[in-house]
Structure formats: structure tokens, C-alpha cells
Design a protein around this motif. Structure first.
Motif, PDB file in Angstrom:
ATOM      1  N   VAL A  68      -7.211   6.523   0.465  1.00  0.00           N
ATOM      2  CA  VAL A  68      -7.111   5.539   1.550  1.00  0.00           C
ATOM      3  C   VAL A  68      -6.192   4.393   1.150  1.00  0.00           C
ATOM      4  O   VAL A  68      -5.313   3.979   1.919  1.00  0.00           O
ATOM      5  N   ARG A  69      -6.329   3.895  -0.063  1.00  0.00           N
ATOM      6  CA  ARG A  69      -5.489   2.770  -0.487  1.00  0.00           C
ATOM      7  C   ARG A  69      -4.012   3.163  -0.527  1.00  0.00           C
ATOM      8  O   ARG A  69      -3.141   2.387  -0.105  1.00  0.00           O
ATOM      9  N   VAL A  70      -3.721   4.353  -1.029  1.00  0.00           N
ATOM     10  CA  VAL A  70      -2.332   4.791  -1.109  1.00  0.00           C
ATOM     11  C   VAL A  70      -1.742   4.983   0.290  1.00  0.00           C
ATOM     12  O   VAL A  70      -0.617   4.560   0.574  1.00  0.00           O
ATOM     13  N   VAL A  71      -2.514   5.596   1.182  1.00  0.00           N
ATOM     14  CA  VAL A  71      -2.023   5.838   2.543  1.00  0.00           C
ATOM     15  C   VAL A  71      -1.787   4.524   3.277  1.00  0.00           C
ATOM     16  O   VAL A  71      -0.727   4.309   3.898  1.00  0.00           O
ATOM     17  N   ILE A  72      -2.752   3.627   3.225  1.00  0.00           N
ATOM     18  CA  ILE A  72      -2.625   2.368   3.953  1.00  0.00           C
ATOM     19  C   ILE A  72      -1.451   1.553   3.421  1.00  0.00           C
ATOM     20  O   ILE A  72      -0.655   0.995   4.197  1.00  0.00           O
ATOM     21  N   GLN A  73      -1.309   1.490   2.103  1.00  0.00           N
ATOM     22  CA  GLN A  73      -0.182   0.742   1.542  1.00  0.00           C
ATOM     23  C   GLN A  73       1.144   1.357   1.970  1.00  0.00           C
ATOM     24  O   GLN A  73       2.104   0.632   2.286  1.00  0.00           O
ATOM     25  N   SER A  74       1.214   2.675   2.014  1.00  0.00           N
ATOM     26  CA  SER A  74       2.448   3.351   2.414  1.00  0.00           C
ATOM     27  C   SER A  74       2.876   2.937   3.813  1.00  0.00           C
ATOM     28  O   SER A  74       4.034   2.552   4.040  1.00  0.00           O
ATOM     29  N   TYR A  75       1.951   3.001   4.759  1.00  0.00           N
ATOM     30  CA  TYR A  75       2.316   2.728   6.149  1.00  0.00           C
ATOM     31  C   TYR A  75       2.504   1.244   6.429  1.00  0.00           C
ATOM     32  O   TYR A  75       3.194   0.876   7.383  1.00  0.00           O
ATOM     33  N   ARG A  76       1.937   0.390   5.602  1.00  0.00           N
ATOM     34  CA  ARG A  76       2.204  -1.040   5.750  1.00  0.00           C
ATOM     35  C   ARG A  76       3.519  -1.428   5.064  1.00  0.00           C
ATOM     36  O   ARG A  76       4.301  -2.202   5.616  1.00  0.00           O
ATOM     37  N   HIS A  77       3.776  -0.862   3.904  1.00  0.00           N
ATOM     38  CA  HIS A  77       4.987  -1.218   3.170  1.00  0.00           C
ATOM     39  C   HIS A  77       6.242  -0.844   3.934  1.00  0.00           C
ATOM     40  O   HIS A  77       7.228  -1.593   3.957  1.00  0.00           O
ATOM     41  N   LEU A 104      -9.869   5.133   8.696  1.00  0.00           N
ATOM     42  CA  LEU A 104      -9.473   6.189   7.764  1.00  0.00           C
ATOM     43  C   LEU A 104     -10.528   6.372   6.690  1.00  0.00           C
ATOM     44  O   LEU A 104     -10.840   7.503   6.305  1.00  0.00           O
ATOM     45  N   GLU A 105     -11.099   5.284   6.209  1.00  0.00           N
ATOM     46  CA  GLU A 105     -12.154   5.373   5.197  1.00  0.00           C
ATOM     47  C   GLU A 105     -13.370   6.111   5.750  1.00  0.00           C
ATOM     48  O   GLU A 105     -13.984   6.927   5.055  1.00  0.00           O
ATOM     49  N   ALA A 106     -13.693   5.848   7.006  1.00  0.00           N
ATOM     50  CA  ALA A 106     -14.900   6.430   7.599  1.00  0.00           C
ATOM     51  C   ALA A 106     -14.736   7.903   7.963  1.00  0.00           C
ATOM     52  O   ALA A 106     -15.696   8.670   7.906  1.00  0.00           O
ATOM     53  N   ASP A 107     -13.518   8.293   8.355  1.00  0.00           N
ATOM     54  CA  ASP A 107     -13.342   9.659   8.849  1.00  0.00           C
ATOM     55  C   ASP A 107     -11.938  10.158   8.561  1.00  0.00           C
ATOM     56  O   ASP A 107     -11.152  10.443   9.462  1.00  0.00           O
ATOM     57  N   ARG A 108     -11.626  10.297   7.280  1.00  0.00           N
ATOM     58  CA  ARG A 108     -10.278  10.738   6.916  1.00  0.00           C
ATOM     59  C   ARG A 108      -9.985  12.143   7.421  1.00  0.00           C
ATOM     60  O   ARG A 108      -8.872  12.449   7.830  1.00  0.00           O
ATOM     61  N   TYR A 146       0.754   2.234  13.337  1.00  0.00           N
ATOM     62  CA  TYR A 146       0.349   0.898  13.784  1.00  0.00           C
ATOM     63  C   TYR A 146      -1.162   0.701  13.587  1.00  0.00           C
ATOM     64  O   TYR A 146      -1.618  -0.403  13.251  1.00  0.00           O
ATOM     65  N   TYR A 147      -1.920   1.750  13.806  1.00  0.00           N
ATOM     66  CA  TYR A 147      -3.370   1.712  13.571  1.00  0.00           C
ATOM     67  C   TYR A 147      -3.658   1.354  12.116  1.00  0.00           C
ATOM     68  O   TYR A 147      -4.503   0.491  11.827  1.00  0.00           O
ATOM     69  N   PHE A 148      -2.903   1.981  11.191  1.00  0.00           N
ATOM     70  CA  PHE A 148      -3.120   1.721   9.769  1.00  0.00           C
ATOM     71  C   PHE A 148      -2.671   0.324   9.352  1.00  0.00           C
ATOM     72  O   PHE A 148      -3.038  -0.141   8.273  1.00  0.00           O
ATOM     73  N   HIS A 149      -1.895  -0.354  10.168  1.00  0.00           N
ATOM     74  CA  HIS A 149      -1.508  -1.728   9.848  1.00  0.00           C
ATOM     75  C   HIS A 149      -2.696  -2.682   9.964  1.00  0.00           C
ATOM     76  O   HIS A 149      -2.662  -3.775   9.393  1.00  0.00           O
ATOM     77  N   SER A 150      -3.715  -2.284  10.689  1.00  0.00           N
ATOM     78  CA  SER A 150      -4.868  -3.157  10.925  1.00  0.00           C
ATOM     79  C   SER A 150      -6.017  -2.814   9.993  1.00  0.00           C
ATOM     80  O   SER A 150      -6.115  -1.701   9.466  1.00  0.00           O
ATOM     81  N   GLU A 151      -6.906  -3.754   9.795  1.00  0.00           N
ATOM     82  CA  GLU A 151      -8.113  -3.481   9.007  1.00  0.00           C
ATOM     83  C   GLU A 151      -9.021  -2.488   9.736  1.00  0.00           C
ATOM     84  O   GLU A 151      -9.753  -1.732   9.111  1.00  0.00           O
TER      85      GLU A 151
END
Length: 308
Positions: free
Chosen positions: A215-224, A176-180, A165-170
Motif C-alpha cells: 500500500v505504501r509503495v502504490v500510494i507513493q507512486s501515484y502521488r509522486h 486500498l488498505e481495506a480492500d486491495r 486521483y482516488y489514491f491521492h486522498s487519504e
């Protein structure tokens, strides 16, 4: 073949290989006899091929050819074209695995994985069973039911899924970008509460998160997976096939950590209904989410217990 070192060392980094598929240049290591029965070992999020450092030696000793790739968005694996969507959707993971086998001219293999890697392995086994001699899938059936994703889970399970749910938000994307590494280290602790890994062990996998597309791959995964992001149009046919929740016919062993902090063992108790071929579920007491790194002997045993 260079010998593998103990946990904390990325397997065979000094022997890293690369091969091109239609979408990716996939980085991988290979161990064992080139004419041995092939086994593809697939890591999850947020992990890396280092998870298999202690799984590979017993497989090699048994004569298996082990291929350990970095998934899209991890380590040295790279997209070939700037215009390819940086998607982490489930269809992408399964298609990448199929295309890796094609590029390596492997007609049939044992596929084994956990988390994202288990999902890729399940997808290959479900949609292209002729390419799979056996499947090891931690936590059982890993194909997502996206149509049912809006259905609330029990409160305790909703709590475990906070990171999604965290990754669904900006805010989550920026976090994640700041502290992966910080997020990954926290998830390791929460998901494997009885595994006391050291910083060297964590660092060996965390280096893979420096991939520019991670970051882009992870965020897209959890949103998709919740229907909050569009998929890659080139993979829509595969996603439609997965939406039918296809059954798996190949021989399967499903290890499940008894102390898994994100997917409790009881969650896979009914998964036999998704498997029409030989299926065995193995609950591993005291083991968390990262089964190959926490219980390498049990994971290797599962691979070796499958037919070749």
C-alpha cells in the motif's frame, strides 16, 4: 528447471530465489539455460509474475534465460532497511532493475514489461543503454513527464484515471488498505474489458498484494507522479535525468492492446519520436492492458524478434 504450469499458477514459486541489492532482497524465479541470452520480464500494477506463466515456455524453448522478479512492494520482495523510503516513484523502479542486473552479474539483457514493469524497462534502456540488448515496452514510451502532470487530459482519459486521483486522498489510501484485492479486481476488469479471467487466475497474482509495503509503495507512486509526494532523496539524480524525457536508442518493440481500458492504443501512435533506434509498434486487437497474460504468444514473439 521446473516446468511452468498454465495461467493461474505463479511461475516456479516452488523454485523461488532471492538476491540482495543495495536496497532490496528481490524475490524472483529463473527459467531456462543459465548461459542463455538473458531476458528480464517485469510485471505492472496491480499484477504479478504470474502474468508471464505462458510467456516463459516459448522463450525457454528458444534458449533464453528468463528472470521474473517481484517488484518492490510485491510478493516476497522486501526492503532491507526500515529507513528506506517506501517509494514507488519511477526512478526507484529503474534503479531496482539496474541493481538486479548488477547483483546477478548480467552485463546486458533484453528487458520486457508493461505498466510499472514497462516503465522500469524504458528507464534502463534510456539511462543505461549499454545494459540493454533490446526492449519490449507495452504502450510505448513509459517514462513519466512529471513536470507536465498538472496539464489536464481529455475528459474521457481523465475518467480512466479515477483510481490515481482516488489514491491521492487519504480515503483512497484507506480504501486500498481495506480492500486491495477488490480494487485490483475492478481495475483488471476495466483495463481488459474483453479478457474474461477466472478467480483462480486472479488469485495467483493477488497473493503478491499481501506484501506489507504494497500500500505504501502504490500510494507513493501515484502521488509522486503528480508532484504530490516527495521522492527518495537518494534517487533525485535519476529523477532529474528522467525529467529531460530521454530518448531510447536500443531496438524496441511496443505492443499495445487495442482494447486497453486505461491507455487507449491511439495514445502511443506518436511515440516513435521518443525512440532513435529501431522501433516497431504492434497494436493487438481485442487485447487489454495485461498483454503478457492476455496475448502471451504475441508478447513472446516480440521478445524473440529483437536482436540478442
Amino acid at each position: 528447471m521446473a516446468p511452468l504450469r498454465p495461467t493461474g499458477h505463479t511461475p516456479g514459486m516452488e523454485d523461488l530465489r532471492r538476491i540482495r541489492t543495495p536496497r532490496l532482497e528481490i524475490a524472483y524465479t529463473e527459467h531456462g539455460p543459465p548461459d542463455g541470452p538473458p531476458v528480464v520480464l517485469l510485471h505492472g500494477f496491480p499484477y504479478a509474475p504470474a502474468a508471464y506463466a505462458e510467456v516463459v515456455p516459448p522463450l525457454v524453448a528458444a534458449g533464453r534465460r528468463c528472470i521474473v522478479p517481484y517488484l518492490r512492494g510485491y510478493g516476497p520482495t522486501r526492503f532491507l532497511a526500515a529507513e528506506t523510503p517506501r517509494s514507488g516513484q519511477q526512478a526507484a523502479l529503474g534503479q531496482d532493475l539496474l541493481e538486479l542486473l548488477d547483483a546477478l552479474a548480467i552485463p546486458r539483457a533484453t528487458v520486457a514489461g508493461y505498466d510499472w514493469g514497462g516503465r522500469a524497462a524504458c528507464i534502463l534502456a534510456a539511462l543505461w543503454p549499454e545494459r540493454v540488448s533490446g526492449l519490449v515496452s507495452c504502450t510505448g514510451y513509459n517514462i513519466q513527464d512529471i513536470a507536465a502532470s498538472a496539464r489536464p487530459a481529455a475528459p474521457e482519459q481523465e475518467r480512466r484515471l479515477w483510481y490515481q486521483y482516488y489514491f491521492h486522498s487519504e480515503r483512497g489510501r484507506a480504501g486500498l488498505e481495506a480492500d486491495r484485492r477488490g480494487i485490483a479486481r475492478l481495475l483488471w476488469r476495466l483495463w481488459s474489458p474483453e479478457w474474461h479471467f477466472d478467480e483462480t487466475t486472479f488469485a495467483a497474482s493477488a497473493a503478491a498484494f499481501d506484501n506489507p509495503d504494497f500500500v505504501r509503495v502504490v500510494i507513493q507512486s501515484y502521488r509522486h507522479r503528480f508532484g504530490y509526494a516527495a521522492g527518495d532523496p537518494a534517487l533525485e539524480e535519476v529523477e532529474v535525468a528522467l525529467s529531460r524525457q530521454p530518448r531510447i536508442t536500443v531496438p524496441t518493440i511496443a505492443p499495445h492492446g487495442g482494447a486497453d481500458g486505461v491507455g487507449p492504443a491511439e495514445a502511443s501512435a506518436g511515440h516513435h519520436r521518443y525512440f532513435t533506434g529501431p522501433y516497431e509498434r504492434r497494436v493487438l486487437p481485442g487485447i487489454g492492458h495485461n498483454v503478457p497474460q492476455e496475448a502471451p504468444e504475441a508478447f513472446a514473439r516480440a521478445v524473440l524478434d529483437l536482436p540478442i
